[in-house]
Design a protein around this motif. Sequence first.
Motif, PDB file in Angstrom:
ATOM      1  N   GLU A   1       0.766  -1.238   0.226  1.00 42.18           N
ATOM      2  CA  GLU A   1       0.046   0.074  -0.042  1.00 42.18           C
ATOM      3  C   GLU A   1       0.860   1.282   0.120  1.00 42.18           C
ATOM      4  O   GLU A   1       0.558   2.160  -0.823  1.00 42.18           O
TER       5      GLU A   1
ATOM      6  N   LYS B   1       2.307   1.774  -3.560  1.00 36.85           N
ATOM      7  CA  LYS B   1       1.125   2.475  -4.251  1.00 36.85           C
ATOM      8  C   LYS B   1       0.981   3.741  -4.078  1.00 36.85           C
ATOM      9  O   LYS B   1       0.814   4.555  -5.013  1.00 36.85           O
ATOM     10  N   GLU B   2       0.997   4.148  -2.625  1.00 35.15           N
ATOM     11  CA  GLU B   2       0.946   5.588  -2.436  1.00 35.15           C
ATOM     12  C   GLU B   2       2.001   6.399  -2.900  1.00 35.15           C
ATOM     13  O   GLU B   2       1.641   7.249  -3.473  1.00 35.15           O
TER      14      GLU B   2
ATOM     15  N   LYS C   1       3.976   5.691  -5.559  1.00 34.65           N
ATOM     16  CA  LYS C   1       3.808   5.816  -7.078  1.00 34.65           C
ATOM     17  C   LYS C   1       2.751   6.632  -7.513  1.00 34.65           C
ATOM     18  O   LYS C   1       2.875   7.584  -8.555  1.00 34.65           O
ATOM     19  N   PHE C   2       1.512   6.539  -6.938  1.00 31.76           N
ATOM     20  CA  PHE C   2       0.355   7.151  -7.488  1.00 31.76           C
ATOM     21  C   PHE C   2      -0.086   8.677  -7.016  1.00 31.76           C
ATOM     22  O   PHE C   2      -0.747   9.303  -7.720  1.00 31.76           O
TER      23      PHE C   2
ATOM     24  N   ASP D   1       8.811   7.585  -8.416  1.00 33.91           N
ATOM     25  CA  ASP D   1       8.774   6.162  -9.122  1.00 33.91           C
ATOM     26  C   ASP D   1      10.205   5.675  -9.008  1.00 33.91           C
ATOM     27  O   ASP D   1      10.826   5.479  -9.930  1.00 33.91           O
TER      28      ASP D   1
ATOM     29  N   ASP E   1      -0.376  -7.597  -6.895  1.00 28.67           N
ATOM     30  CA  ASP E   1      -0.343  -6.346  -6.667  1.00 28.67           C
ATOM     31  C   ASP E   1       1.073  -5.892  -6.800  1.00 28.67           C
ATOM     32  O   ASP E   1       1.371  -4.842  -7.631  1.00 28.67           O
TER      33      ASP E   1
ATOM     34  N   LYS F   1       1.971  -5.845 -10.667  1.00 28.65           N
ATOM     35  CA  LYS F   1       1.118  -4.703 -11.329  1.00 28.65           C
ATOM     36  C   LYS F   1       2.061  -3.301 -10.877  1.00 28.65           C
ATOM     37  O   LYS F   1       2.056  -2.335 -11.601  1.00 28.65           O
ATOM     38  N   LEU F   2       2.768  -3.300  -9.603  1.00 22.61           N
ATOM     39  CA  LEU F   2       3.306  -2.044  -9.244  1.00 22.61           C
ATOM     40  C   LEU F   2       4.821  -2.207  -9.912  1.00 22.61           C
ATOM     41  O   LEU F   2       5.672  -1.166  -9.562  1.00 22.61           O
TER      42      LEU F   2
END
Lengths: 531, 224
Positions: B72, B75-76, B78-79, B84, B101, B104-105
């Motif tokens: 999580e 994700k936080e 990156k998005f 990155d 997950d 995908k990341l």
Amino acid sequence: MKSLFSVLNQKLTTIKFANKTKILIFTIFGGTLLIGFLMFISIFALKYDFEVLFVNLTKPQVKLEEIKDIYQVNIKETLSAIKNHQISSSEGKEVLSLAQQIIKKQWREYKKETNTKVGGLPEFASNWLDFFLLKSDKPKKSEFKNRIISNVEKKIKSIDKKITGIISQLNKQNQIKQLIDNTILETNSINIYLSTLITNNLKLAISKKEGNDRLFNTSTLMLVFLISLSFIFIVLVSITIINHFKVLHYSLEENVNRKTKELSDLNISLESRVKKEVENSRKKDNIMFQQARLASMGEVLHNIAHQWRQPLGTLMMIVQSFETKYEKGKLDEKFITSSVNDALKLGKSMSDTLDDFRNFFMPNRAKQIFDVKKAINKATELSRYQLEKMDIKLDFSQKTTAKIYGFKNELIHVILNLINNSKDVLALNTELKEKKILIITKQTNTKIIISVIDNGGGIKDDIIAKIFDPYFTTKHKSMGTGIGLYMSKQLVERHMKGKIFCKNIKHKFGSQKFYDSAMFSVELPIKESGT
Amino acid sequence: MNKRNLDILSDFSILYIEDEPELLKHTATVLEDFVKNIFAVASCKEALKVLEENKIDAIIIDINLKNENGIEFLKELKFEKDYDLPSIVTTAYTDTEYLLDAIKLKVEDYIVKPINIKELLNSLHDLFLPIVQEREINRSYNTIKTISAVTDGKKVELIKFIIKNLDEKSMFNYSYGDIMEMVDVSKPTVIKLFRELSEKGILTKIQNKRYLFNENNLPKPSED
Ligand SMILES: Nc1ncnc2c1ncn2[C@@H]1O[C@H](COP(=O)(O)OP(=O)(O)OP(=O)(O)O)[C@@H](O)[C@H]1O
Ligand SMILES: [Mg+2]
């Protein structure tokens, strides 16, 4: 007779009961019918014979007697009187013609009576019986009698003619004297005939009576025979039926006795079976405890596995760091000392965890006096990892000083079960911000009450009566077996001589808000209250 | 793969997030010998602070953090935070719950605990190698450009032409005439260069119009 009887008896006993009764009924029915029929026939036949005797043979004799008398008195005497002139010719004429008429009439009647047929049922019965008894010697209406009758008839006619002659020539005394004498003679002879006829008829009647006697005797004999036959038969069948009943009765009695014995046997075996079942159920309980133990062992094992995984990972890292430090030429004393120290600490904690586990699951440990507080702490320790993982805060007041006598592990087990149940409820509750379990103790001189309270919302009313039952669970198969509370209850009640009960309460858990809470309490007798 | 040159790691700074303090400490002790900087923290909050204040090249993060989840957090980053960065995750679970997950990341690697330090270092190497190589190429290119700026431009043109037209067997099949038709150089320059290269064993004449380019005889670039 005797052998026949026994053969019959034997035959009868082999026949089925239902058939025997049929035979009995048939015999009674058939016998009665036959006897009745025969009696009926006999009575009618007798009546016929009597009728014949009386009407044909006896009653007509009176007529003959009268005719005879008329000839004797009216005709003969009148003729004598005429001959001797004792009466006048007109008088004589009157008497004679009257006598003539009477005779004619009587004779006609006689003939008529002798020929009357009795007829109807009696005759039929008589004929049937005659045929049946093969009695063909029917007395013939003898030639002799017929001849006499025709003679009598002729005489009557000739006398009649002569009298008519006399009457017409009454005035000529001389001429009729001869005629009168003749007529008197003839009257005598006719009287003789008539007497003969009467005798003959009487004889006939006697012979008829003999036949009648014979008939009576035969039918009586037959009736007696029939009656005794049916009687014997009825008695026989009845005896066998009674025998049958007797056998039935005995077999029933035997049956009842056997059943009674079986029942009492069953009773005895039941007792031992109940004993066995009780033992079995105890064994089953033991197995269940074992299962539950294994289940919580699994949980604790999980706990330990996790508690081991972390230090193990770190230990491995330390070991590897020696290699990399060496490769980099940085393996100095300082590094080695600190790393070895860390490694030893980790190893020690791992070893401690293992001890916890072993102590908890050591089977068949002796009863001992132990500290309640320590036992509760051990239970919280053993469930710590999972509680932490689910973000559940467990609070234990640590106040008690009580010591109790028993198996320490069992109390740990019970507390662990209660904590696990609370944990399960709390884990499902997603709305709750702060998930809490509280363990508090209340102590008197003789007992201690340990309560495990959680703010998971309490126990549903519709199941609260059942939660201590074995295998009762609301959880998914993989989650719960439903043994936890049952086993806890058994342990508390049987081994620790205590009580376990539950209640839904409202509790603040140190906050402002009241939570719906389940409270499970274990009440145990205290051995000694430590300082 | 054969032994990697772990030296390339020494140029990079790494952020390491692990909630188990002992493990964090000992892993960091090992890593610090290999990388430029190791920032070892126990929570995502601390990690964010490090990211803000330092230049970080890669992240190593444990999935199962106390009250937090490594995936999580990635994700936080990156998005939402626009970081990155290449990352490696570690996990105590062998299950594949987070694998999807992680893929995908575009997580670089997925390391199952207990951590094998060699595996971790190799992962880091593989993660940094493309970066190092790209830098190397850039540098070579600049070197050439610099050389051609200060020396005879015609010679450089010619060398470029030779290397560009080598066949798969490192053979160069052109006559002087051919070369002069395609590259704007004088014949003496061509002859002079060929002689020089032949003397150093770099370009050997096999027969007419056939030369072998011998890579091994190139001088090693000076280490710096
Ligand atoms: N603290 C509690 N709050 C609410 N309900 C409870 C609580 N403790 C027990 N129960 C209810 O009682 C039932 C029986 O509990 P029990 O411990 O006997 O079995 P289980 O927890 O379902 O399974 P097991 O303990 O064998 O894994 C549970 O399924 C649950 O519905
Ligand atoms: Mg339970």
